[in-house]
Design a protein around this motif. Structure first.
Motif, PDB file in Angstrom:
ATOM      1  N   TRP A  33       0.831  -1.199   0.000  1.00  0.00           N
ATOM      2  CA  TRP A  33       0.000   0.000   0.000  1.00  0.00           C
ATOM      3  C   TRP A  33       0.874   1.261   0.000  1.00  0.00           C
ATOM      4  CZ3 TRP A  33      -4.143   1.476   4.200  1.00  0.00           C
ATOM      5  CH2 TRP A  33      -4.947   2.509   3.694  1.00  0.00           C
ATOM      6  N   TYR A  70      -5.930   9.173   5.321  1.00  0.00           N
ATOM      7  CA  TYR A  70      -6.477   7.834   5.104  1.00  0.00           C
ATOM      8  C   TYR A  70      -5.449   6.766   5.449  1.00  0.00           C
ATOM      9  CZ  TYR A  70     -10.138  10.264   2.429  1.00  0.00           C
ATOM     10  OH  TYR A  70     -11.150  11.090   2.040  1.00  0.00           O
ATOM     11  N   TYR A  71      -4.198   7.032   5.028  1.00  0.00           N
ATOM     12  CA  TYR A  71      -3.129   6.050   5.247  1.00  0.00           C
ATOM     13  C   TYR A  71      -2.891   5.842   6.742  1.00  0.00           C
ATOM     14  CZ  TYR A  71       1.533   3.945   5.056  1.00  0.00           C
ATOM     15  OH  TYR A  71       2.603   3.108   5.225  1.00  0.00           O
ATOM     16  N   SER A  78      -4.836   6.556   9.311  1.00  0.00           N
ATOM     17  CA  SER A  78      -6.002   5.985   9.989  1.00  0.00           C
ATOM     18  C   SER A  78      -6.027   4.470   9.817  1.00  0.00           C
ATOM     19  CB  SER A  78      -7.288   6.593   9.429  1.00  0.00           C
ATOM     20  OG  SER A  78      -7.301   7.984   9.624  1.00  0.00           O
ATOM     21  N   THR A  79      -5.740   4.012   8.621  1.00  0.00           N
ATOM     22  CA  THR A  79      -5.736   2.572   8.356  1.00  0.00           C
ATOM     23  C   THR A  79      -4.574   1.893   9.090  1.00  0.00           C
ATOM     24  OG1 THR A  79      -6.646   3.060   6.183  1.00  0.00           O
ATOM     25  CG2 THR A  79      -5.810   0.833   6.541  1.00  0.00           C
TER      26      THR A  79
END
Length: 754
Positions: A346, A415-416, A418-419
């Motif tokens: 990712w 987003y990164y 948080s994931t």
């Protein structure tokens, strides 16, 4: 399917002087060969075979330009359009018509102009040479064209390069760029080695406390051993002190080395920019160069000071953690490593996406800097036309564009992270479920479970922040790309070992069939032949765009001629050391350029070691001494940006004094007395009269009356020399010069009446 060129010697392109035809002979595909060879005559020779990437309608379809010794042809590969063939003997002219995204090669006959073939910007250079080759056929001259062209397309991926012979953003290696940055550490090897050693110490200092905690639980607590507990706590405190000292020392070293490396890069960039050709600077925005020298190098520094230390320390620590965890319990370790491949994949995908946006962001910053530089340097014009609101509006639009790009990129990082937080939490669940079960089954001690818990925090922390390091790297690599793109550009060849030294010169200049254009397809000078004798003053006369300033640029060798040659005392300018050539030339411009500093420093700019007596003598000769002494601080008066504090005439006299002190053998006067009042012009003319004595002088003036004293006038029209002679001779000839004088006189009378 691509075939080879027909092997028949009567058709195949032959080797010309210095390989003239080699780069203008693309291999012909079978379909084109089948169209071409049946129509050629037995002894007809092919001179040019070039592939274009556009068809007649501008679509991306291959088509071909064929030039033989008898005709010029355009053939389409797929047969969708009509093929064109025109006999060379019918051609009167060949030209390039610029289009959006490309150009069209046109040929003219006595009756018609024919659009021959279209091509995109990536093929401009080679088709410009084809145009030159066809011109040589028309003019019945020997066929000689350039054989080397700058790269405009990436050889790996086929994408258009941002700059000629530049780097391809899509193909440049992140690690290769990182190694190139780190190569600058070689000059500071001792400190770099000390940094790595301190990283190793810090890594050990981070790894041992969880292990000590495990020993406290499993040995000291389990055995109720107070002495053992005391020594474990002392060891923990010692590690904390060691870490504290190591972080301070490492922080100091990292900051010093990072700042020093970037200072080295910045100095190299500025040094290189100073030595790049005027052709480069003419095509660049000043704000863009400022952005590269300041903002881009600052981003590289940010990575070296913050990102690289974090990366090294965390990878050392992570490898140590994995080793200890596998040694403690390899089964539980495998469970907590399951998400790692997903995180890495990712991160790579996100890096590739963001890299494009960071490249756009740097270009946006370039425009941002350019607008600020232009609006502030032109603040007088902005205020004179009351355009403050307009400039503020442009600034706000640029700021909005910057906001949109920065918001999008930061949103991706949100987003990164948080994931990553979610995956961290899943890792802890695995530890408590699997590890807790092993503790209850007496396969794992409680201390070892706590060890896993602490190490899991230390393990997933760097992985989570790996995205931020990726961000640092992405920014730094994009910035380094642009910095190294500048450094890799070919500078003016001051260090040419084959160049001839010329410490003295008589000042004899000759133009031999010179053709030159800033765009090779649009020549500014055409086949110019000119002889300037030593000590002679000539005036260059002509309408705007006739090629006067271009002639001066070529004499100074700001540009090299496309065809022909210019010699100084019989030696080609390209064979003379640049430093020697320009050391013999002095320039007085229409808009004198003065720098921040004292009047004394500005006069001595071309000769910094000059004595104060020599500076004053030059100022007297330039009629500048009296007004300088009238200033509060005389020669030590500090001037502002571009000579602020002096009038136009005073700036010009300081500029003339600078030229007199430089004592050049060749003098160039570019509108040196324009835009001043009559009294100031008289003083300037007196100063110039002293300056030109015994020197080869080339003068440009729109006021033709100021060139009466020239030994000879050279009249340029559309890039060609159309008349030569004295002022009186040219007036008597009633040609181009006589027409210009009459036109100027009529204009002056109209202005006087107004």
């Amino acid at each position: 399917m691509t075939g080879s060129v027909h092997s028949s010697s009567r058709h195949a392109p032959q080797q010309g002087p210095k390989g003239s035809y080699m780069r203008l002979a693309d291999p012909l595909p079978d379909q084109i060969q089948k169209k071409l060879y049946p129509v050629l005559e037995t002894d007809e020779e092919i001179h040019i075979t070039l592939e274009s990437d556009l068809d007649a309608k501008g679509r991306f379809q291959p088509s071909w330009l064929i030039v033989t010794d008898r005709r010029v042809m355009a053939l389409e590969l797929n047969g969708a359009g009509d093929d064109i063939a025109v006999p060379l003997e019918d051609l009167t002219r060949v030209a390039v018509e610029p289009l959006v995204g490309g150009s069209c090669l046109e040929v003219s006959t006595a009756d018609d102009t024919i659009p021959l073939i279209r091509y995109s910007q990536s093929r401009v250079d080679v088709f410009n040479e084809a145009q030159r080759g066809i011109e040589q056929h028309i003019e019945e001259k020997p066929f000689q064209v350039k054989t080397e062209f700058p790269r405009v397309v990436c050889e790996t991926c086929g994408r258009r390069l941002p700059t000629r012979d530049g780097l391809c953003p899509a193909c440049v290696s992140k690690w290769g760029m990182l190694k190139r940055i780190c190569a600058y550490l070689g000059a500071h090897r001792a400190k770099a080695i000390a940094m790595v050693a301190l990283f190793a110490v810090l890594s050990v200092a981070e790894l041992l406390p969880p292990k000590i905690t495990q020993l406290i639980i499993d040995d000291a607590f389990a055995n109720e051993d107070v002495d053992l507990l005391f020594w474990f706590v002392v060891a923990m405190a010692g590690l904390l002190v060691l870490r504290w000292l190591g972080e301070m020392a490492n922080g100091w070293l990292t900051a010093w080395v990072g700042a020093r490396v970037v200072a080295d890069i910045r100095a190299q960039v500025y040094h290189h920019v100073e030595y790049l050709s005027l052709g480069f600077h003419d095509k660049q925005k000043t704000g863009g160069l400022l952005s590269r020298v300041t903002r881009d190098t600052r981003n590289v520094r940010s990575f070296l000071v913050d990102g690289l230390p974090f990366l090294i320390l965390r990878w050392m620590t992570t490898l140590g953690i994995i080793g200890i965890l596998f040694y403690t319990n390899w089964v539980l370790t495998l469970y907590i490593l399951i998400p790692v491949p997903l995180i890495i994949i990712w991160g790579r995908v996100l890096y590739r996406r963001l890299r494009t946006y960071y490249t756009r962001m740097w270009r946006q910053w370039e425009g941002f800097f350019t607008h600020i530089q232009e609006s502030l340097s032109g603040i007088r014009i902005v205020k004179a036309f009351a355009q403050e609101n307009r400039e503020v509006g442009r600034f706000k639009r640029n700021a909005r564009d910057m906001f949109a790009l920065e918001y999008w990129t930061e949103k991706q990082w949100i987003y990164y992270f948080s994931t990553m937080g979610l995956l961290n939490f899943l890792g802890f669940i695995v530890v408590w479920l699997v590890g807790g079960g092993q503790v209850l089954g007496q396969e794992l001690t409680l201390g070892e479970l706590i060890l896993f818990y602490f190490y899991l925090q230390m393990f997933y922390g760097p992985l989570r922040w790996l995205g931020r390091v990726n961000s640092w790297m992405t920014r730094a690599m994009s910035a380094a790309e642009r910095v190294f793109e500048l450094i890799d550009m070919e500078p003016e060849n001051y260090e040419d070992k084959n160049a001839k030294q010329m410490l003295q010169t008589r000042g004899e200049i000759r133009f031999h069939g010179v053709t030159f254009g800033y765009d090779a397809a649009l020549p500014v000078l055409r086949d110019v032949n000119l002889h300037i004798r030593p000590g002679e003053m000539i005036g260059l006369v002509g309408k705007s765009g006739a090629g006067k300033s271009t002639t001066i640029n070529l004499i100074c060798r700001f540009y090299d001629v496309n065809y022909g040659s210019i010699t100084l005392d019989g030696v080609d300018l390209r064979d003379i050391r640049l430093e020697d050539l320009r050391g013999h030339i002095g320039v007085v411009l229409q808009e004198p350029i003065l720098f921040n500093g004292t009047i004394r420093e500005n006069i001595a700019y071309g000769k910094p070691a000059a004595s104060f007596e020599d500076i004053m003598a030059a100022a007297r000769a330039a009629n500048a001494h009296n007004f300088i002494l009238a200033k509060p601080d005389g020669y030590d008066t500090i001037l502002g940006d571009k000579g602020t504090g002096l009038s136009g005439g005073e700036k010009q006299r300081v500029s003339i004094a600078r030229a007199i002190l430089h004592d050049p053998r060749i003098l160039i006067l570019d509108e040196a007395t324009s835009s001043v009042d009559a009294e100031t012009e008289k003083q300037l003319q007196e100063a110039i009269a002293r300056l030109i004595k015994g020197r080869t002088t080339i003068a440009i003036a729109h006021r033709l009356s100021t060139l009466r004293d020239a030994d000879r006038l050279v009249v340029l029209e559309q890039g060609r020399v159309v008349e030569e002679g004295t002022h009186e001779e040219l007036i008597a000839n009633r040609g181009h010069f006589h027409h210009l004088v009459r036109l100027q006189k009529a204009t002056s009378e109209i202005m006087e009446v107004a």
